[in-house]
Design an enzyme around this catalytic site. Sequence first.
Site, PDB file in Angstrom:
ATOM      1  N   HIS A 133       0.836  -1.203   0.000  1.00  0.00           N
ATOM      2  CA  HIS A 133       0.000   0.000   0.000  1.00  0.00           C
ATOM      3  C   HIS A 133       0.869   1.251   0.000  1.00  0.00           C
ATOM      4  O   HIS A 133       2.062   1.194   0.290  1.00  0.00           O
ATOM      5  CB  HIS A 133      -0.926   0.022   1.225  1.00  0.00           C
ATOM      6  CG  HIS A 133      -2.098  -0.911   1.096  1.00  0.00           C
ATOM      7  ND1 HIS A 133      -1.996  -2.258   1.361  1.00  0.00           N
ATOM      8  CD2 HIS A 133      -3.381  -0.695   0.698  1.00  0.00           C
ATOM      9  CE1 HIS A 133      -3.173  -2.832   1.153  1.00  0.00           C
ATOM     10  NE2 HIS A 133      -4.026  -1.913   0.739  1.00  0.00           N
ATOM     11  N   LYS A 137      -0.431   4.884   4.513  1.00  0.00           N
ATOM     12  CA  LYS A 137      -1.331   3.961   5.223  1.00  0.00           C
ATOM     13  C   LYS A 137      -0.829   3.747   6.647  1.00  0.00           C
ATOM     14  O   LYS A 137       0.360   3.524   6.871  1.00  0.00           O
ATOM     15  CB  LYS A 137      -1.431   2.623   4.475  1.00  0.00           C
ATOM     16  CG  LYS A 137      -2.424   1.657   5.120  1.00  0.00           C
ATOM     17  CD  LYS A 137      -2.737   0.476   4.220  1.00  0.00           C
ATOM     18  CE  LYS A 137      -3.629  -0.546   4.902  1.00  0.00           C
ATOM     19  NZ  LYS A 137      -4.947  -0.008   5.268  1.00  0.00           N
TER      20      LYS A 137
HETATM   21  P1  NAD Z   1      -7.368   9.027   5.324  1.00  0.00           P
HETATM   22  O1  NAD Z   1      -6.377   9.188   6.430  1.00  0.00           O
HETATM   23  O2  NAD Z   1      -7.111   9.670   4.004  1.00  0.00           O
HETATM   24  O3  NAD Z   1      -8.807   9.533   5.809  1.00  0.00           O
HETATM   25  C1  NAD Z   1      -9.329   9.331   7.089  1.00  0.00           C
HETATM   26  C2  NAD Z   1     -10.199  10.532   7.421  1.00  0.00           C
HETATM   27  O4  NAD Z   1     -10.852  10.299   8.674  1.00  0.00           O
HETATM   28  C3  NAD Z   1      -9.397  11.839   7.564  1.00  0.00           C
HETATM   29  O5  NAD Z   1      -9.989  12.876   6.801  1.00  0.00           O
HETATM   30  C4  NAD Z   1      -9.473  12.132   9.049  1.00  0.00           C
HETATM   31  O6  NAD Z   1      -9.454  13.524   9.367  1.00  0.00           O
HETATM   32  C5  NAD Z   1     -10.850  11.518   9.369  1.00  0.00           C
HETATM   33  N1  NAD Z   1     -11.070  11.350  10.802  1.00  0.00           N
HETATM   34  C6  NAD Z   1     -10.148  11.088  11.779  1.00  0.00           C
HETATM   35  N2  NAD Z   1     -10.746  11.078  12.990  1.00  0.00           N
HETATM   36  C7  NAD Z   1     -12.066  11.331  12.766  1.00  0.00           C
HETATM   37  C8  NAD Z   1     -13.191  11.443  13.631  1.00  0.00           C
HETATM   38  N3  NAD Z   1     -13.074  11.310  14.962  1.00  0.00           N
HETATM   39  N4  NAD Z   1     -14.396  11.685  13.076  1.00  0.00           N
HETATM   40  C9  NAD Z   1     -14.524  11.834  11.733  1.00  0.00           C
HETATM   41  N5  NAD Z   1     -13.481  11.752  10.864  1.00  0.00           N
HETATM   42  C10 NAD Z   1     -12.278  11.494  11.383  1.00  0.00           C
HETATM   43  O7  NAD Z   1      -7.549   7.453   5.147  1.00  0.00           O
HETATM   44  P2  NAD Z   1      -8.178   6.646   3.899  1.00  0.00           P
HETATM   45  O8  NAD Z   1      -7.095   6.257   2.962  1.00  0.00           O
HETATM   46  O9  NAD Z   1      -9.368   7.383   3.375  1.00  0.00           O
HETATM   47  O10 NAD Z   1      -8.624   5.305   4.636  1.00  0.00           O
HETATM   48  C11 NAD Z   1      -9.544   5.347   5.700  1.00  0.00           C
HETATM   49  C12 NAD Z   1      -9.756   3.934   6.238  1.00  0.00           C
HETATM   50  O11 NAD Z   1     -10.379   3.129   5.227  1.00  0.00           O
HETATM   51  C13 NAD Z   1      -8.460   3.203   6.614  1.00  0.00           C
HETATM   52  O12 NAD Z   1      -8.703   2.404   7.739  1.00  0.00           O
HETATM   53  C14 NAD Z   1      -8.194   2.321   5.385  1.00  0.00           C
HETATM   54  O13 NAD Z   1      -7.422   1.179   5.688  1.00  0.00           O
HETATM   55  C15 NAD Z   1      -9.611   1.955   5.016  1.00  0.00           C
HETATM   56  N6  NAD Z   1      -9.818   1.522   3.628  1.00  0.00           N
HETATM   57  C16 NAD Z   1     -10.718   0.523   3.438  1.00  0.00           C
HETATM   58  C17 NAD Z   1     -11.047   0.122   2.163  1.00  0.00           C
HETATM   59  C18 NAD Z   1     -12.118  -0.920   1.981  1.00  0.00           C
HETATM   60  O14 NAD Z   1     -12.457  -1.298   0.819  1.00  0.00           O
HETATM   61  N7  NAD Z   1     -12.727  -1.420   3.072  1.00  0.00           N
HETATM   62  C19 NAD Z   1     -10.437   0.726   1.064  1.00  0.00           C
HETATM   63  C20 NAD Z   1      -9.515   1.749   1.275  1.00  0.00           C
HETATM   64  C21 NAD Z   1      -9.223   2.160   2.584  1.00  0.00           C
END
Ligand code: NAD
Length: 245
Positions: A133, A137
Amino acid sequence: MPLKLLINGAGGRMGHALVSCAAHDSGLEVVAKIDVADDFASALTGCDAAIDFTNASVTVGAAEACADAGKPLVIGTTGHNDTQRAAITACATRIPIVFAPNFSIGVNTLFWLTAKAAAILGPEFDLEVVEMHHRLKKDAPSGTARRLAEILSEARGQSYAEAVRHGREGMVGERTSAEIGMHALRGGDVVGDHTVIFANVGERVELTHKASSRDTFATGALRAAKWVVTQPPGLYDMQDVLGLR
Ligand code: NAD
């Protein structure tokens, strides 16, 4: 009437992909874009369902707020510990929750193929999972890699915790047939690569999926949101949404 959605983590990479993909679907309307400074519970009032892509420490609070409000939830966030998973499972007795480490159709096909290959190839083959990744991440291994290892350990009648061996360093000795190797690579802007290796003496099978756009996860999560609002309380994953069970 479009389905009214709350996106939790709307300012993140996946949040942006969800908002942009939902804008192209007349059956969906994002009415609340929530991030770290916003009040999740009060924004939930005007929504039909919520989607959480934040970080592991945030999901339980979101799930409890959804359960209190009686609103279905889709969880894409990964990296939860056992306590957090148990709390999410408890919420799913009150509301329907889709909790999936990966929403892409390709990866869900990989899950199915991995179970099939493990059953056909049998215990003679050594099992390794490799994921890569992007450099930003935060959790490792990925939720998808963990799910792949769970599928492999279930096929062998082992528990995930007993079977998985994270990386190798130093004089680790010969590999045992019981272990499932797990390796997390990080770098650049890789959206998500996963390979399951089945290695025997004289031959090797590798199953690989490579994601090149977050839109594949976003469209899957939006599909899950449309599905989850039609379900009774319970804990579901993308295999349920796609009818692969
Ligand atoms: P990212 O860091 O770009 O985004 C996370 C967001 O959450 C940020 O904008 C952050 O400010 C926000 N956040 C943090 N604390 C918060 C709170 N208390 N309330 C509301 N928002 C809050 O991360 P990302 O790349 O978008 O990934 C997010 C998650 O999704 C990770 O755990 C990643 O592993 C997962 N993911 C899952 C899949 C899937 O298909 N299931 C795919 C991609 C990513």
